[in-house]
Design a protein around this motif. Structure first.
Motif, PDB file in Angstrom:
ATOM      1  N   CYS A  75       0.810  -1.224   0.000  1.00 23.91           N
ATOM      2  CA  CYS A  75       0.000   0.000   0.000  1.00 23.91           C
ATOM      3  C   CYS A  75       0.838   1.266   0.000  1.00 23.91           C
ATOM      4  O   CYS A  75       0.396   2.304  -0.515  1.00 23.91           O
ATOM      5  CB  CYS A  75      -0.968  -0.013   1.173  1.00 23.91           C
ATOM      6  SG  CYS A  75      -0.193   0.049   2.807  1.00 23.91           S
ATOM      7  N   THR A  76       2.053   1.217   0.562  1.00 25.64           N
ATOM      8  CA  THR A  76       2.859   2.447   0.653  1.00 25.64           C
ATOM      9  C   THR A  76       3.410   2.904  -0.700  1.00 25.64           C
ATOM     10  O   THR A  76       3.991   3.990  -0.791  1.00 25.64           O
ATOM     11  CB  THR A  76       4.028   2.278   1.642  1.00 25.64           C
ATOM     12  OG1 THR A  76       4.913   1.263   1.165  1.00 25.64           O
ATOM     13  CG2 THR A  76       3.528   1.911   3.029  1.00 25.64           C
ATOM     14  N   MET A  77       3.235   2.110  -1.735  1.00 16.71           N
ATOM     15  CA  MET A  77       3.642   2.528  -3.078  1.00 16.71           C
ATOM     16  C   MET A  77       2.692   3.574  -3.668  1.00 16.71           C
ATOM     17  O   MET A  77       3.032   4.244  -4.644  1.00 16.71           O
ATOM     18  CB  MET A  77       3.689   1.315  -4.020  1.00 16.71           C
ATOM     19  CG  MET A  77       4.796   0.325  -3.729  1.00 16.71           C
ATOM     20  SD  MET A  77       4.646  -1.168  -4.763  1.00 16.71           S
ATOM     21  CE  MET A  77       4.722  -0.461  -6.405  1.00 16.71           C
ATOM     22  N   VAL A  95      -6.667   3.173  11.467  1.00 21.09           N
ATOM     23  CA  VAL A  95      -5.956   2.722  10.274  1.00 21.09           C
ATOM     24  C   VAL A  95      -4.812   1.793  10.672  1.00 21.09           C
ATOM     25  O   VAL A  95      -3.975   2.155  11.508  1.00 21.09           O
ATOM     26  CB  VAL A  95      -5.382   3.916   9.474  1.00 21.09           C
ATOM     27  CG1 VAL A  95      -4.491   3.422   8.327  1.00 21.09           C
ATOM     28  CG2 VAL A  95      -6.516   4.784   8.925  1.00 21.09           C
ATOM     29  N   LYS A  96      -4.808   0.620  10.086  1.00 23.26           N
ATOM     30  CA  LYS A  96      -3.680  -0.316  10.235  1.00 23.26           C
ATOM     31  C   LYS A  96      -2.998  -0.447   8.884  1.00 23.26           C
ATOM     32  O   LYS A  96      -3.662  -0.596   7.851  1.00 23.26           O
ATOM     33  CB  LYS A  96      -4.156  -1.690  10.699  1.00 23.26           C
ATOM     34  CG  LYS A  96      -3.049  -2.759  10.707  1.00 23.26           C
ATOM     35  CD  LYS A  96      -3.598  -4.099  11.193  1.00 23.26           C
ATOM     36  CE  LYS A  96      -2.516  -5.177  11.182  1.00 23.26           C
ATOM     37  NZ  LYS A  96      -2.549  -6.046  10.013  1.00 23.26           N
ATOM     38  N   ILE A  97      -1.679  -0.392   8.887  1.00 27.22           N
ATOM     39  CA  ILE A  97      -0.887  -0.532   7.669  1.00 27.22           C
ATOM     40  C   ILE A  97      -0.151  -1.863   7.691  1.00 27.22           C
ATOM     41  O   ILE A  97       0.570  -2.172   8.644  1.00 27.22           O
ATOM     42  CB  ILE A  97       0.149   0.611   7.540  1.00 27.22           C
ATOM     43  CG1 ILE A  97      -0.528   1.983   7.469  1.00 27.22           C
ATOM     44  CG2 ILE A  97       1.070   0.386   6.342  1.00 27.22           C
ATOM     45  CD1 ILE A  97      -1.211   2.297   6.181  1.00 27.22           C
ATOM     46  N   ASN A 100       5.765  -4.122   3.675  1.00 26.85           N
ATOM     47  CA  ASN A 100       7.040  -4.843   3.594  1.00 26.85           C
ATOM     48  C   ASN A 100       8.210  -3.956   4.010  1.00 26.85           C
ATOM     49  O   ASN A 100       9.358  -4.390   3.976  1.00 26.85           O
ATOM     50  CB  ASN A 100       7.264  -5.410   2.184  1.00 26.85           C
ATOM     51  CG  ASN A 100       7.276  -4.339   1.091  1.00 26.85           C
ATOM     52  OD1 ASN A 100       7.581  -3.172   1.338  1.00 26.85           O
ATOM     53  ND2 ASN A 100       6.946  -4.741  -0.138  1.00 26.85           N
ATOM     54  N   GLY A 101       7.914  -2.711   4.382  1.00 24.59           N
ATOM     55  CA  GLY A 101       8.952  -1.824   4.897  1.00 24.59           C
ATOM     56  C   GLY A 101       9.822  -1.172   3.851  1.00 24.59           C
ATOM     57  O   GLY A 101      10.844  -0.561   4.180  1.00 24.59           O
ATOM     58  N   SER A 102       9.432  -1.241   2.603  1.00 26.24           N
ATOM     59  CA  SER A 102      10.281  -0.736   1.522  1.00 26.24           C
ATOM     60  C   SER A 102      10.221   0.783   1.345  1.00 26.24           C
ATOM     61  O   SER A 102      11.028   1.349   0.612  1.00 26.24           O
ATOM     62  CB  SER A 102       9.885  -1.407   0.201  1.00 26.24           C
ATOM     63  OG  SER A 102       8.527  -1.124  -0.103  1.00 26.24           O
TER      64      SER A 102
END
Length: 225
Positions: A75-77, A95-97, A100-102
């Motif tokens: 999702c962070t992309m 909100v929970k995220i 993969n920490g990228s």
């Protein structure tokens, strides 16, 4: 703005957000290609649901859901993630995220803005195995994300999917030792791969490794299945 960032919605879960009722938004696309990934259609596919549709769905469930899980894919992309999170918070939901920490800078900005209530960080592998398992060179960003989370005041967990062909009992213990050396305190969740779905890579059946309890103060290894 990406018009349709979401591949699909799981309307209700009691398992994916600790102690909360939630739905899951599956964001399309990922910057890793883990062989055991359960969601190849999400990782390789395109979004089908716009966030306007998500908001309509959420407004109808304000009294049913405590929170929303942003998962994927990765999702962070998605560039507009802060806006998506702010709209969910505006509805009074947590909100929970899942990440993969990228993208540590994205994670840090979301936390600084008060847009995240819980984070699940995937610890894919140690540096020597990371590229072969994820088909990426993103271990350093993962480590930075872990350090960001340890330095900020937001609840989070670290978790690893274990397929015995890729990560054996010895490697699991080394991963726990790595977390301890970095100063991580909390539960380290292990999820044994269960091969009942199509995955990105065809893998043989996995045998759940037998691991001893770690003796590290403040770090507890917990199998979820």
């Amino acid at each position: 703005m990406v018009k349709k960032p979401i591949y699909s919605i799981t309307p209700f879960t009691l398992l994916d957000y600790p102690n909360h009722t939630a739905c899951i938004l599956w964001f399309a696309g990922c910057n890793m290609r883990c062989g055991y990934c359960y969601n190849p259609e999400i990782v390789n596919g395109k979004g089908k649901v716009g966030f306007d549709e998500v908001l309509v769905f959420l407004r109808k469930r304000k009294n049913l859901l405590d929170g929303v899980v942003f998962s994927g894919g990765e999702c962070t992309m998605h560039r507009d993630l802060p806006w998506y999170a702010s709209e969910v918070k505006r509805l009074g939901m947590k909100v929970k995220i899942d990440t993969n920490g990228s993208r540590p800078h994205v994670l840090e900005n979301l936390i600084d803005e008060g847009l995240v209530d819980y984070v699940a960080l995937d610890f894919k592998a140690l540096p020597e195995d990371f590229e072969s398992i994820t088909k990426s060179d993103l271990f350093v960003p993962f480590k930075e994300s872990l350090e960001v989370l340890m330095g900020l005041n937001v609840p989070f967990e670290v978790r690893t999917t274990v397929h015995s062909e890729l990560i054996n009992a010895e490697k699991v213990l080394k991963m726990a030792a790595y977390l301890h050396e970095l100063g991580y305190k909390g539960k380290y969740f292990l999820q044994h791969f269960v091969g009942d779905k199509e995955t990105i890579r065809k893998l043989p059946p996995s045998k759940k490794p037998k691991t001893e309890t770690t003796a590290y103060a403040g770090l507890e290894m917990v199998w979820r299945n």
